[in-house]
Scaffold this active site. Structure first.
Site, mmCIF file in Angstrom:
data_model
loop_
_atom_site.group_PDB
_atom_site.id
_atom_site.type_symbol
_atom_site.label_atom_id
_atom_site.label_comp_id
_atom_site.label_asym_id
_atom_site.label_seq_id
_atom_site.Cartn_x
_atom_site.Cartn_y
_atom_site.Cartn_z
ATOM 1 N N ASP A 122 0.853 -1.179 0.000
ATOM 2 C CA ASP A 122 0.000 0.000 0.000
ATOM 3 C C ASP A 122 0.894 1.236 0.000
ATOM 4 O OD1 ASP A 122 -1.753 2.045 0.513
ATOM 5 O OD2 ASP A 122 -2.614 1.161 2.309
ATOM 6 N N ARG A 145 4.989 2.332 10.473
ATOM 7 C CA ARG A 145 4.918 3.551 9.663
ATOM 8 C C ARG A 145 5.791 4.619 10.322
ATOM 9 N NH1 ARG A 145 -1.581 3.724 8.187
ATOM 10 N NH2 ARG A 145 -1.669 1.657 7.207
ATOM 11 N N SER A 155 -10.864 3.111 7.015
ATOM 12 C CA SER A 155 -10.806 3.601 5.641
ATOM 13 C C SER A 155 -11.191 2.435 4.745
ATOM 14 C CB SER A 155 -9.392 4.084 5.312
ATOM 15 O OG SER A 155 -9.260 4.373 3.947
ATOM 16 N N GLN A 169 -4.381 -3.545 12.406
ATOM 17 C CA GLN A 169 -5.760 -3.422 11.978
ATOM 18 C C GLN A 169 -6.274 -4.734 11.398
ATOM 19 O OE1 GLN A 169 -5.380 -0.183 9.122
ATOM 20 N NE2 GLN A 169 -5.354 -1.582 7.395
ATOM 21 N N GLU A 195 -11.121 8.752 13.418
ATOM 22 C CA GLU A 195 -11.236 7.856 12.272
ATOM 23 C C GLU A 195 -10.956 6.427 12.710
ATOM 24 O OE1 GLU A 195 -8.792 6.686 8.281
ATOM 25 O OE2 GLU A 195 -8.930 8.837 8.725
#
Length: 344
Positions: free
Chosen positions: A56, A110, A261, A125, A258
């Site tokens: 990704d 990340r 997504s 996730q 959030e």
């Protein structure tokens, strides 16, 4: 997002009980998610070979953690950012029928994240993907998937309430759908995040549709890579985009939150358009992209749902570091400790 220190913050659960609650949430929610979307669990990689197009690219600028494989003549590999494209190849490899799919535990590093209440170097996730028919590539199918996920969220929230009655539920009965262009029209002088703040606070739970394509002001609501979600195709509401974000209102932080997504994935034609729009048509030569353009991959819908974020929200924690072990700046650790926020 700067570090938020809630006034008079008080932990609802001690660290030891929190660990038990985390296990409960993760086990319960993934079962509800799998049942709602007809998903089966699969094993996923922590890293993939570079140059395949499988990783990704997020917003296209975040560099992955990379290394060379000694036993493969130094072949370069990289830790996944997410499994957005990898999952779609598995749908094809396992020949999963329309209306059924898979989910997996995704773990990522990340290094470009700005560390705060919601963002960590460590990302965990549930990545999920479902095979669909070409005629299912529409806004109605997307909304129905969102509703099923939201129902699983609410059911898990009420499970926590039954186990810990002092943690009272926040979420409204229904999630509100709103397009990013509608947010811009309603709040033209606010930034995208400020628009989300106003809408999430008003409705409690929203799904912002259309993330990636330029709006009437010439700017996208937020960035999206060009090769997984379809953000360029017109939808039945007269706007652009077949993807979006689930955003909840978080009373502990007094801020939008959030949690997911997701979106209808690109078809060959929309992939071509999005690669052109982002100026990266050279990706069409990569293995994943070539398979998609040649019609070798199924149509699909999919997304990611933050595990630590879900635990943080349902347990009404102020910092993601209260539900996962990671690395934090020393000044952030001290500021949190002074406010009674104990990072793992």
């Amino acid at each position: 997002m700067a570090l938020i220190i809630p006034k008079k913050y008080k932990q609802k659960l001690l660290p030891e009980t929190t660990e038990v609650a985390i296990k409960t949430i993760k086990e319960a929610f993934q079962e509800k998610l799998a049942t709602a979307l007809n998903l089966r669990r699969v094993t996923a990689p922590l890293f993939v070979l570079s140059g395949t197009g499988l990783n990704d690219d997020l917003n296209g600028v975040e560099p992955p953690v990379s290394f060379n494989i000694a036993n493969m003549k130094g072949a370069p590999a990289e830790v996944v950012h997410s499994l957005a494209k990898w999952k779609r190849t598995k749908l094809g490899a396992y020949d999963i029928a329309p209306g059924f799919g898979l989910y997996t535990d995704m773990n990522a590093i990340r290094t470009s994240e700005e560390l705060d209440n919601l963002h960590s170097l460590y990302v965990d996730q549930w990545d999920w993907e479902q095979t669909i028919r070409e005629e299912d590539r529409n806004l109605l199918y997307l909304k129905e998937a969102v509703k099923k996920i939201y129902q699983a969220l609410r059911e898990t929230e009420h499970l926590i309430y039954k186990l810990f009655p002092h943690i009272t539920p926040y979420l409204p009965e229904e999630i509100t759908f709103i397009h990013s262009q509608q947010l811009l029209d309603e709040y033209p002088h606010l930034t995208p995040r400020e628009r989300e703040t106003e809408a999430a606070k008003k409705y409690g739970a929203i799904f912002v549709i259309g993330i990636g394509a330029p709006l009437s002001d010439g700017q996208p609501h937020d960035g999206r890579a060009p090769d997984y979600d379809d953000w360029i195709t017109p939808n039945e509401d007269g706007y652009i985009g077949l993807n979006g974000d689930i955003i909840l209102w978080n009373p502990v932080l007094d801020a939008p939150f959030e949690i997911s997504s997701m979106g209808i994935r690109v078809a060959p034609e929309s992939l071509k358009k999005q690669l052109e729009a982002r100026g990266c048509t050279e990706r069409a030569k990569l293995k994943f992209h070539s398979m998609l353009l040649n019609g070798e991959l199924p149509y699909s819908i999919g997304g990611g749902i933050g595990q630590s974020r879900l635990c943080m929200f349902l347990l009404q924690k102020a910092h993601i570091g209260e539900v996962q072990a990671s690395i934090w700046p020393e000044d952030q650790i001290k500021a949190c400790a002074q406010a009674g926020i104990h990072l793992l």
